[in-house]
Design an enzyme around this catalytic site. Structure first.
Site, PDB file in Angstrom:
ATOM      1  N   HIS A 115      -0.338  11.207 -11.127  1.00 14.37           N
ATOM      2  CA  HIS A 115       0.042   9.971 -11.821  1.00 14.37           C
ATOM      3  C   HIS A 115      -1.104   8.967 -11.917  1.00 14.37           C
ATOM      4  CE1 HIS A 115       0.975   8.063  -7.790  1.00 14.37           C
ATOM      5  NE2 HIS A 115       0.509   7.019  -8.453  1.00 14.37           N
ATOM      6  N   ASP A 125       3.247  15.907  -8.217  1.00 14.08           N
ATOM      7  CA  ASP A 125       2.306  14.814  -8.501  1.00 14.08           C
ATOM      8  C   ASP A 125       0.949  15.086  -7.828  1.00 14.08           C
ATOM      9  OD1 ASP A 125       1.186  12.422  -9.206  1.00 14.08           O
ATOM     10  OD2 ASP A 125       2.396  11.186  -7.836  1.00 14.08           O
ATOM     11  N   SER A 138      -2.211   5.497  -3.497  1.00  8.77           N
ATOM     12  CA  SER A 138      -1.773   6.712  -4.191  1.00  8.77           C
ATOM     13  C   SER A 138      -2.881   7.742  -4.298  1.00  8.77           C
ATOM     14  CB  SER A 138      -1.329   6.375  -5.617  1.00  8.77           C
ATOM     15  OG  SER A 138      -0.060   5.807  -5.590  1.00  8.77           O
TER      16      SER A 138
END
Ligand SMILES: *[C@@H]1O[C@H](CO)[C@@H](O)[C@H](O)[C@H]1NC(C)=O
Ligand SMILES: *[C@@H]1O[C@H](CO)[C@@H](O)[C@H](O)[C@H]1NC(C)=O
Ligand SMILES: *[C@@H]1O[C@H](CO)[C@@H](O)[C@H](O)[C@H]1NC(C)=O
Ligand SMILES: *[C@@H]1O[C@H](CO)[C@@H](O)[C@H](O)[C@H]1NC(C)=O
Ligand SMILES: *[C@@H]1O[C@H](CO)[C@@H](O)[C@H](O)[C@H]1NC(C)=O
Ligand SMILES: *[C@@H]1O[C@H](CO)[C@@H](O)[C@H](O)[C@H]1NC(C)=O
Length: 762
Positions: A517, A568, A690
Site C-alpha cells: 500500500h 499487503d 507502514s
C-alpha cells in the site's frame, strides 16, 4: 614465574583480608609513590600483596609496572632513590626503518600524538600509510609504509614494521624473510614469513611491542574475529557468479572449544562476573556462526574448577543453552587462588582430548577440530612450564606427522589463542604457547572491562557478511549505533501524485521488503527512493518493484471492507547491491536455509519448524520500528495467537470504513494482530511505520515475521513511540503466509541479476 604470588586481571581494587591469616603490615608505603599517577594494592601492605601502578592515557608507569611485597617486608623490585617511580610518556617504535624512502620529521624518539609522514625515493611506489600518528597504546596508526619497485618477484616487498629489522631481500617463491625487534622491543606475530606460489606471504606482518604496548579492543576484535572465523567456518563459495558472492558454512566434522580463565587472586566478585559474562558472550557469538561446538570451560588458579565438561557433550548430556545456565549460576568456592598452575590447564585439555580420541577412534578423531582459548597474564608459579604439554597436544592433533611434510594439512585442526591480560604480562612464556595457521593468535590487553564489547565486535568480520540478521546488541550512544542494531532498516519515499513515506527492510543485498500500500497505481520505479546508509551514499536507486499479485485494495468494497489489505507486501529491487557491513545487513526472512541456520535447526528443516520456533506461544513478543529524525526507535508489541487471536481481531470492526460484522472478512489468516493494553501495554503503529519489519530476535539473530500493514485507529499522525489504547489494534502481514511470493522473486534462479536466496523445499 618469578613472583611467588600471581596477579591476575581480576585483582581486587581493595582487599581487607590477608589470605594467610596474618593481618599485619609487612611492607611500608615509603618510596613507592608514583609521580603523575596512582597505585592499588591487592592485599594492602601484607606479604604477597601486589602493587599495581596506574597512569593516565598516553602514559605508562616507569621504571616498574608492579611491585610485590615480600615476607621480609621489602618490595620487589625495590624502589630506587635515584630513579623515582613516575608516569612516562608513551613512546612508539622507530619508524625510520623505512627502506627507499624518507620519514619526516626525523627524530630520535617518537612520542604519543607525534605525527610522521612518509615519502618514497623517485622510481619507487608507496604502499601503506603516508601519514601516521603515534597512538596512546604505543602503536602507529594506519599500516606500515612500504616503498618498492616492481622487480618481477613473485611476492610483493613485505616491508619492515616500525622498530624492526628484517633479513632477506629476495621475494621469489619459497624465499624467506625473518624479523627481529630492536632495542628493548619484543616481537609479536610471525617471526618468519615465506613467499608462497600464490604470491602471498605466510603468516601475518609482525609488530614490535614495548612492555607498555597494548592492543585496543577494536584491534583485538578485528584480529580475533578474522582468526577465529577460520576456525569456525569452512567457506564454500557456491557459484562465484558476481560480487554478490554467496557463502555457506559447512557443518562438517566436530568442533571442540576449550576455554580457560585465570582467576588467581580474584577476590572481587565483580571481576569474576565480568569474566563469566565475557565467556558467555563469546560462546553465544560462536553459536551465531551456525556451528554447534562441544565446550570445555574451566577456571584456574592453583587448582582447576571445571564449569563445563566436554565429555558431557559427547555423551549428549548437555546442550548449549544449559551451558549458559551453568555459567550463570557458576560459583568458585573457597578455592586456593594464591598460586597459578598454567600447565595443569593444558594437561587437563590434553587428557580430555585423549579420552575423546579413545572414544571416537583414530579415524573419527581426524575430523575433530580443537580451539583452545586461554585468558591469563602468564605468571604461573606452580606446575612448571606448559610448553611441553602444548607440544604433546600438537602431537596428538597433528597425529605425529613429521613437522615438515604433512603437519600443514593438520595444522588447521588446532588453534591456541592466548589473551594476555594484566598489568604485567609474561610475553616470552605465553607467545610460544599459541598455535594455528592464519591470523593472529596472541592478544595483549590491559584489562577485562572491554572484553564483552570486544567479542560483540566479532560479528563485523567481513567473511560473515552474508549472514542475515546479525546485529549489534547495545546502544553505545554513537550516531551510527541504531544503524548497527537494526542494520536492515530502510526508509522509502514514493513521490508521484503525492508523497508517501514508508519503512522497509533489506532482505538481500538487492531487495527491500515493504508494504504494497506504499505504492499507488501509476507509480514508476523513478518515483521511488530507498535510503539505507551503508556508507556508500544514502539514497539508493530503484530498478523495479513488485507488489504481491493478490494484493487488491478494492476487492471487498461490496463486502463491507472499504480498504482491504490482504497480501499487503511488495519487494523493491535496487539498481545496485547495498554494501554489506555492520551498518547495512539483511534481516532473516521465513523459510530460507539461512534462517534455519540462524534458528539453529540442524539437518533438513521445514518452514513449519521455523514458525513453531518463532510464533509458538499464544502471546509472542515482537518488535517493529518507527522513524525519529534520521534514526529509529524500537516499539514493543505482542502478537495474539491461537485462542487469543479472535478477541484481538474483533476490534477490526471498530475501524473506519468497515461495515461487515465478520472481522475475518477484513482480517484474514494472513495477518498477525497486536495492540491493546492487556496483558501488556503494546505500542501502536503510527503513520509512516507502514512497510516496516515486525521482527523477533533469536540467539542474537533477527528474523522478520511480519510487515506493518494497517491499524484500527490513527493515534499518531506525527509518529513516535506511542502506547496503544484499550481497543486499538494493528494488523501485520504474516510473512509465513506469503512465502510463495517471496520465493518467486528472491529465490528466482533463472536470472543473472542477483544471487538467489535458498528457500526450503517445504
Ligand atoms: C628479603 O627477601 C628476599 C627474597 O626472599 C631477598 O632477596 C632479600 O635480600 C631480602 N631482603 C632483606 C633486607 O632481607
Ligand atoms: C612529540 O611529542 C613530544 C611529547 O609530547 C613533544 O614534546 C614534541 O614537541 C612532539 N614533537 C613534534 C614534532 O610534534
Ligand atoms: C564432509 O562430510 C561428507 C560426508 O560426511 C564427506 O563426504 C566430505 O568429504 C566431507 N568434507 C570435508 C571437507 O571434509
Ligand atoms: C606419537 O609420538 C609420541 C611421542 O612423540 C609417542 O609417545 C606416541 O606413541 C606417538 N603416537 C603415535 C600414534 O604414533
Ligand atoms: C492468490 O490467491 C489465490 C486464490 O485466491 C491463491 O490460489 C493463490 O495461491 C494466491 N497467490 C499467491 C501467490 O499467494
Ligand atoms: C525469474 O527471472 C526470469 C529472468 O529475469 C524471468 O523471466 C522470470 O519471470 C522470473 N520468475 C519469476 C517467478 O519472477
Amino acid at each position: 614465574m618469578g613472583f611467588s604470588v600471581h596477579w591476575s586481571w581480576f585483582a581486587a581494587l581493595s582487599c581487607l583480608l590477608c589470605m594467610g591469616g596474618e593481618v599485619r603490615c609487612d611492607c611500608t608505603e615509603q618510596g613507592i609513590q608514583i609521580q603523575g599517577g596512582h597505585y592499588k594494592l591487592t592485599k594492602q601492605l601484607t606479604a604477597g600483596s601486589l602493587l599495581v601502578y596506574h597512569c593516565p592515557e598516553g602514559y605508562y608507569p616507569y621504571p616498574s609496572l608492579t611491585r610485590l611485597c615480600q615476607p621480609n617486608g621489602t618490595w620487589r623490585p625495590p624502589p630506587k632513590r635515584f630513579l623515582p617511580q613516575r608516569c612516562k610518556i608513551v613512546e612508539c617504535p622507530d619508524p625510520s626503518v623505512l627502506e627507499y624512502g624518507n620519514v619526516s620529521p626525523p627524530q630520535d624518539k617518537y612520542f604519543v600524538n607525534n605525527e610522521t609522514t612518509y615519502e618514497c625515493y623517485s622510481g619507487y611506489t608507496m604502499r601503506g600509510s603516508t601519514r601516521r600518528v603515534c597512538l596512546p597504546n604505543g602503536k602507529w596508526s594506519g599500516s606500515t609504509p612500504i616503498c618498492s619497485r616492481d622487480s618481477g618477484n613473485n611476492c610483493a616487498d613485505p616491508g619492515i614494521p616500525a622498530g624492526a629489522s628484517r633479513t632477506g631481500n629476495i621475494f621469489g617463491i619459497d624465499d624467506k624473510v625473518t624479523y627481529s625487534c630492536n632495542g628493548n622491543l619484543f616481537l609479536v606475530g610471525s617471526k618468519e614469513r615465506v613467499c608462497q606460489e600464490n604470491g602471498q606471504w605466510t603468516g601475518k606482518e609482525p609488530a614490535c611491542y614495548y612492555k607498555h604496548t597494548y592492543d585496543t579492543p577494536l584491534e583485538v576484535s578485528e584480529a580475533f574475529g578474522s582468526a577465529i572465523k577460520d576456525s569456525l567456518t569452512t567457506l564454500e563459495p557456491i557459484e562465484d557468479t558476481q560480487e554478490g558472492r554467496k557463502i555457506r558454512i559447512s557443518k562438517n566434522g566436530t568442533l571442540n572449544i576449550y576455554i580457560a580463565v585465570d582467576i588467581s587472586e580474584s577476590i572481587e566478585e565483580k571481576h569474576f562476573n565480568d569474566a563469566i559474562d565475557a565467556v558467555t558472550k563469546l560462546i553465544t557469538k560462536i553459536s551465531s556462526f551456525s556451528v554447534t561446538p562441544n565446550y570445555e570451560i574451566l577456571f584456574f588458579a592453583s587448582e582447576i574448577t571445571e564449569a563445563v565438561n566436554i565429555l558431557d557433550f559427547l555423551d549428549g548430556k548437555i546442550v548449549l543453552s544449559s551451558v549458559k545456565n551453568k555459567l550463570e549460576t557458576f560459583k568458585v568456592g573457597d578455592k586456593n587462588t594464591a598460586g597459578t598452575d598454567l600447565n595443569l590447564v593444558f594437561k587437563t585439555f590434553l587428557e580430555r582430548m585423549a579420552i575423546i580420541k579413545r572414544r571416537v577412534g583414530d579415524e573419527g578423531f581426524k575430523e575433530h577440530r580443537h580451539v583452545l582459548i586461554v585468558f591469563t597474564d602468564g605468571a604461573y608459579n606452580m606446575g612448571g612450564s606448559p610448553a611441553p604439554t602444548v607440544e604433546k597436544i600438537k602431537n596428538m592433533v597433528y597425529m605425529n606427522h613429521s613437522r615438515e611434510q604433512e603437519t600443514n594439512s593438520r595444522e588447521e585442526f588446532l588453534d591456541i589463542y592466548i589473551f594476555a591480560i594484566g598489568a604485567e604480562l609474561f610475553d616470552d612464556d605465553l607467545q610460544p604457547l599459541t598455535a594455528g595457521t592464519g591470523g593472529q593468535h596472541y592478544f595483549r590487553m590491559k584489562d577485562i572491562e572491554n572484553l564483552q564489547e570486544t567479542f560483540d565486535e566479532i560479528i563485523d568480520e567481513e567473511e560473515v557478511k552474508g549472514l542475515c540478521g546479525l546485529h549489534k546488541e547495545y546502544d553505545n550512544g554513537d550516531t551510527d549505533s541504531k544503524r548497527k542494531m537494526y542494520p536492515w532498516w530502510a526508509y522509502i519515499v514514493v513521490q508521484n501524485q503525492g508523497t508517501k513515506k514508508c519503512l522497509g527492510s533489506l532482505v538481500t543485498p538487492k531487495f527491500v521488503l515493504t508494504a504494497a500500500h506504499c505504492f499507488t497505481f501509476g507509480d514508476l520505479p523513478e518515483h521511488v527512493t530507498v535510503e539505507i546508509n551503508d556508507g556508500q551514499g544514502k539514497v539508493k536507486k530503484v530498478k523495479t518493484f513488485m507488489l504481491h499479485p493478490n494484493y487488491s485494495i478494492n476487492s471487498k468494497t461490496n463486502q463491507g471492507v472499504k480498504e482491504f489489505y490482504d497480501y499487503d507486501v511488495a519487494l523493491i529491487q535496487l539498481e545496485a547491491d547495498v554494501q554489506i557491513s555492520s551498518a547495512a545487513r539483511p534481516i532473516c526472512i521465513p523459510c530460507t536455509q539461512e534462517t534455519s541456520d540462524a534458528l539453529q535447526l540442524v539437518g533438513e528443516s521445514t518452514c513449519k519448524q521455523q514458525e513453531q520456533r518463532l510464533l509458538k506461544n499464544h502471546l509472542e513478543k515482537l518488535n517493529f520500528l518507527t522513524k525519529t529524525g534520521n534514526s529509529v526507535e524500537e516499539k514493543d508489541a505482542h502478537a495474539k495467537l491461537g485462542d487469543n487471536r479472535d478477541a484481538c481481531i474483533r476490534h477490526a470492526l471498530d475501524a473506519e470504513g468497515i461495515t461487515t460484522d465478520d472481522p475475518k472478512v477484513a482480517v484474514t489468516d494472513n495477518f498477525l494482530c497486536t495492540g491493546g493494553r492487556a496483558p501488556f501495554r503494546d505500542h501502536i503503529a503510527c503513520t509512516g511505520d507502514s512497510g516496516g519489519a515486525v521482527f523477533k530476535n533469536y540467539e542474537h539473530r533477527t528474523v522478520q515475521v511480519g510487515v506493518v500493514s494497517w491499524g484500527t485507529k490513527n493515534l499518531c499522525k506525527a509518529g513516535g513511540v506511542v502506547e496503544s489504547q484499550d481497543n486499538s489494534r494493528d494488523f501485520h502481514i504474516n510473512l509465513f503466509r506469503v512465502v510463495p511470493f517471496l520465493k518467486s522473486v528472491l529465490g528466482n534462479d533463472t536470472q543473472d541479476d542477483y544471487a538467489p536466496l535458498q528457500f526450503l523445499d517445504n
